[in-house]
Each structure stands twice: as structure tokens, then as C-alpha cells.
Design a protein around this motif. Structure first.
Motif, PDB file in Angstrom:
ATOM      1  N   CYS A  49      41.220   5.735  12.821  1.00 40.33           N
ATOM      2  CA  CYS A  49      40.274   4.952  13.606  1.00 40.33           C
ATOM      3  C   CYS A  49      40.384   3.440  13.361  1.00 40.33           C
ATOM      4  CB  CYS A  49      38.904   5.450  13.185  1.00 40.33           C
ATOM      5  SG  CYS A  49      37.688   5.143  14.337  1.00 40.33           S
ATOM      6  N   TYR A  50      40.494   3.059  12.092  1.00 39.14           N
ATOM      7  CA  TYR A  50      40.415   1.626  11.790  1.00 39.14           C
ATOM      8  C   TYR A  50      41.765   0.971  11.585  1.00 39.14           C
ATOM      9  CZ  TYR A  50      35.541   2.555  11.578  1.00 39.14           C
ATOM     10  OH  TYR A  50      34.290   2.930  11.924  1.00 39.14           O
ATOM     11  N   LYS A 108      44.521   0.618  15.767  1.00 36.81           N
ATOM     12  CA  LYS A 108      44.340  -0.810  16.036  1.00 36.81           C
ATOM     13  C   LYS A 108      45.549  -1.647  15.641  1.00 36.81           C
ATOM     14  CE  LYS A 108      39.360  -0.820  15.941  1.00 36.81           C
ATOM     15  NZ  LYS A 108      38.256  -0.660  15.019  1.00 36.81           N
ATOM     16  N   GLU A 167      31.196   2.673   7.881  1.00 41.25           N
ATOM     17  CA  GLU A 167      31.919   2.410   9.137  1.00 41.25           C
ATOM     18  C   GLU A 167      31.778   0.971   9.606  1.00 41.25           C
ATOM     19  OE1 GLU A 167      31.863   5.411  12.171  1.00 41.25           O
ATOM     20  OE2 GLU A 167      31.228   6.919  10.712  1.00 41.25           O
ATOM     21  N   ASP A 168      30.598   0.411   9.419  1.00 41.98           N
ATOM     22  CA  ASP A 168      30.386  -0.967   9.833  1.00 41.98           C
ATOM     23  C   ASP A 168      31.289  -1.896   8.993  1.00 41.98           C
ATOM     24  OD1 ASP A 168      29.037  -3.039  11.287  1.00 41.98           O
ATOM     25  OD2 ASP A 168      28.036  -3.538   9.382  1.00 41.98           O
ATOM     26  N   ASP A 201      34.952  -1.444  10.073  1.00 49.12           N
ATOM     27  CA  ASP A 201      35.201  -2.048  11.372  1.00 49.12           C
ATOM     28  C   ASP A 201      35.448  -3.555  11.225  1.00 49.12           C
ATOM     29  OD1 ASP A 201      35.377  -1.937  14.185  1.00 49.12           O
ATOM     30  OD2 ASP A 201      33.385  -2.872  14.298  1.00 49.12           O
ATOM     31  N   LYS A 202      34.584  -4.210  10.473  1.00 47.85           N
ATOM     32  CA  LYS A 202      34.718  -5.666  10.316  1.00 47.85           C
ATOM     33  C   LYS A 202      35.910  -6.020   9.432  1.00 47.85           C
ATOM     34  CE  LYS A 202      30.009  -6.614  11.464  1.00 47.85           C
ATOM     35  NZ  LYS A 202      28.731  -6.026  11.088  1.00 47.85           N
ATOM     36  N   SER A 242      38.677  -4.327   9.117  1.00 50.30           N
ATOM     37  CA  SER A 242      39.935  -4.151   9.855  1.00 50.30           C
ATOM     38  C   SER A 242      40.087  -5.237  10.916  1.00 50.30           C
ATOM     39  CB  SER A 242      40.062  -2.741  10.442  1.00 50.30           C
ATOM     40  OG  SER A 242      39.215  -2.576  11.537  1.00 50.30           O
ATOM     41  N   GLN A 243      38.982  -5.699  11.487  1.00 50.81           N
ATOM     42  CA  GLN A 243      39.081  -6.821  12.439  1.00 50.81           C
ATOM     43  C   GLN A 243      39.616  -8.080  11.764  1.00 50.81           C
ATOM     44  OE1 GLN A 243      35.560  -7.891  14.683  1.00 50.81           O
ATOM     45  NE2 GLN A 243      35.138  -5.717  15.069  1.00 50.81           N
TER      46      GLN A 243
END
Ligand code: ADP
Ligand code: MG
Length: 318
Positions: A9-10, A14, A95-96, A99-100, A102-103
Motif C-alpha cells: 500500500c505505502y 506508490k 496508517e496515518d 501515509d505521510k 511515504s509521501q
């Protein structure tokens, strides 16, 4: 979320792919294409929570910085970055946070055309280890060992901002100038500058542990010494107007880590060309001293005197 969900997912979905990647995330190992007449340049840097960044650093910045410090090592070699692996140790699957994180990591990767090609995901105290790979023309990598007496010493950008930002964070200061925090958390690796220096520099290093210590590495590896004209060390406008004394400012610039600028040496006659080519890529650089025959790194200053050399620079295990 399982380990495999996290990876898919991360990271896998991506991650962007460049032409060097034949097999990326998903097999037992990555398979990478290497052009003939080039050499691989590989580096690893680990960030440990509470050691390399304060515990409350944003996950975006942690992701960004774990790649930026590695890009900076390749910049210092004059290499073109191509791929990276990520060994990620997490206390839990938030998860939050992921997400950040990996961004932050993958947006910088895309900017520098670096593919994430594999890694390892484990549970434990937050630790991020990135390995980076790049290429350079055979025999051309910039090393620490090529400086000669009378070579000029230059640095890119300004020094001391990151260390000032960290000091203010550690004092829980209420108002920390944004410029300091940007330098601390989002250093811009000097990759393009490193590639230009392939043609000109006799030695190069990135400043991660403070100018004094890192220039000492060049001097030692090259078997020569150096004199730094402390008054010529570039300070940012923000640091110039800071309430600190001038000695304290230069102390940060010499001993504070985390600037990720390049320190390099050139023959004196190369200066005009270096100045114009660096200006053409909007990378400020300036002369701060000269290499010498006598060993050791000496500080010369007319404006400040009491800088204690022994305590300059960050070192683990001391
Ligand atoms: P193995 O058990 O064979 O070592 P893993 O199950 O650990 O493989 O990983 C499966 C795949 O996912 C591999 O291709 C590995 O490189 C990749 N991978 C694992 N963790 C990460 C990560 N944090 N970021 C990117 N790729 C990862
Ligand atoms: Mg396997």
C-alpha cells in the motif's frame, strides 16, 4: 495491517520506476541495470528516532530527510542517484504515519528520479535505514583524498541554520524561524552541484557532522592540512540577525551538523569557471580557506577568537 499490506500500500504501489530497474519491489532481491563504463556508487544512512531527529518530527519530514541525507552522500561523490532500498523499523502500523512518511520519502525520490526497489519492514523502535545507489563515469567519482596544498576550499549555501533550529527545538523555544526548521527537516541535497564538480573539484565531502570535522576528513584523506578563514564562512540572513554572538554563530557553522552542503577543494585557476557554472544552477558557493602543507585544520579569524576546536562536530559513542 500486515507487513505485506504495508509494503504494497505505502511503498510498492506508490514507488516510481526508472530505466535502471529490471525487477523492483516484490521478489527476493532487486535486479538493476548497470551501463558499461560506469561505476556503482552506494551509500547507507540510518536515522534513529530521538538521535537523528526529535521524537515529535512530522512523519513527512522523517521520510524526506531519510532520503535527503543519502542523496547528499551521492552528491558529494558526483554520482547520479538511481535507486534506493528502505529498511523500516516501526513500533506499530500507524496508517496515518505511514501515509505521510511515504509521501515525504517518495515525493523527494520522484524529484531526483530515484526508484524504491526493495527493503525490509520490521517491528521495533522507530529506525529508518535507506541505502542509495547511483552511477558515475568509470574512475571519475569525487573522493575526499585528492586535495593538494594551496587548493581553495569552498562551501555551497550557508552553514549553521540546521544546528540553530535544533538548538531552539531542544530549548522548546516558542518562535523558531521557519528558515531554520526548513534547513533542519528538509535539506536540499546538492546533487546537481556535485555533478558539476566532477569536472573541477580535487576533493569533496558533504557537511553532515559540521564543517570543521568534515573538512578534517578531506585533509586527513589527502595527507595535507587546511586553514579556514572563519570570517568568510557564509551565514544565512536569518542567522546574521539572530541574537547570538558572532562567535556562537560561527561555532554553529563550524560544529553544528545537518547542513548537508558540499565542502570541496579546487585548484585556484578553476575558481572563475566554478563560480559561473554554480551560479548557472543557482547554487551559491564561496571560498572559505585554503589547503596547506602542514597537517591539521586551523581556524583564522579577525572578528572572533574563542572558538573551541576540540568540541566541534557530532560523534556517536562519545
Ligand atoms: P524476504 O522475506 O524475501 O526478505 P520480504 O517479505 O521482507 O522479503 O519483502 C518482500 C518484498 O518487499 C521484497 O522485494 C522487499 O525488498 C520488499 N520490501 C520489504 N519491505 C520494504 C519496504 N519497507 N520498502 C520497500 N520495499 C520493501
Ligand atoms: Mg526472500
Amino acid at each position: 495491517m500486515s507487513e505485506f499490506d504495508i509494503i504494497r500500500c505505502y511503498f510498492k504501489e506508490k514507488a516510481h520506476q526508472n530505466a535502471a530497474v529490471r525487477v523492483g519491489i516484490g521478489d527476493d532481491a532487486a535486479v538493476l541495470h548497470v551501463e558499461p563504463e560506469t561505476e556503482l556508487v552506494v551509500a547507507t544512512d540510518t536515522l534513529v528516532a530521538g538521535v537523528h531527529f526529535p521524537l515529535n518530527t512530522s512523519p513527512f519530514d522523517i521520510g524526506y530527510k531519510s532520503l535527503a541525507v543519502n542523496l547528499s552522500d551521492l552528491a558529494a561523490m558526483g554520482a547520479t542517484p538511481q535507486w534506493m532500498t528502505l529498511a523500516l523499523t516501526l513500533p506499530r502500523a500507524d496508517e496515518d504515519w505511514l501515509d505521510k512518511f511515504s509521501q515525504g520519502l517518495l515525493s523527494l525520490a520522484e524529484q531526483f528520479n530515484v526508484s524504491l526497489v526493495g527493503g525490509d519492514t520490521t517491528q521495533g523502535p522507530l529506525t529508518i535505514s535507506v541505502q542509495i545507489g547511483g552511477v558515475v563515469e568509470k574512475g571519475k567519482a569525487l573522493l575526499r583524498s585528492g586535495a593538494q596544498a594551496d587548493d581553495l576550499i569552498l562551501v555551497t549555501g550557508t552553514l549553521g541554520n540546521a544546528a540553530r533550529g535544533l538548538a531552539l527545538l531542544q530549548q522548546s523555544s516558542k518562535t523558531i524561524p521557519a528558515e531554520y526548521l526548513t534547513c533542519l527537516n528538509r535539506p536540499v541535497p546538492r546533487v546537481a552541484a556535485g555533478q558539476i564538480l566532477l569536472k573541477h573539484a580535487t576533493a569533496c565531502i558533504d557537511i553532515s557532522d559540521g564543517l570543521y570535522r568534515d573538512l578534517s576528513h578531506i585533509a586527513e584523506a589527502s595527507g595535507v592540512g587546511a586553514v579556514i578563514n572563519v570570517d568568510d564562512i557564509p551565514l544565512s540572513k536569518q542567522l546574521q540577525v539572530d541574537e547570538l554572538t558572532l562567535s556562537e554563530k560561527y561555532r554553529l557553522a563550524l560544529g553544528g551538523g545537518d547542513d548537508y552542503e558540499l565542502c570541496f577543494t579546487i585548484r585556484e585557476e578553476s575558481l572563475p569557471l566554478v563560480e559561473t557554472t554554480m551560479a548557472a544552477i543557482n547554487t551559491p558557493c564561496c571560498v572559505i580557506g585554503k589547503m596547506t602543507l602542514a597537517n591539521g585544520v586551523k581556524l583564522h579569524s579577525i572578528e572572533t577568537s574563542e572558538i573551541i576546536v576540540d568540541t566541534l562536530g557530532y560523534e556517536h559513542f562519545t
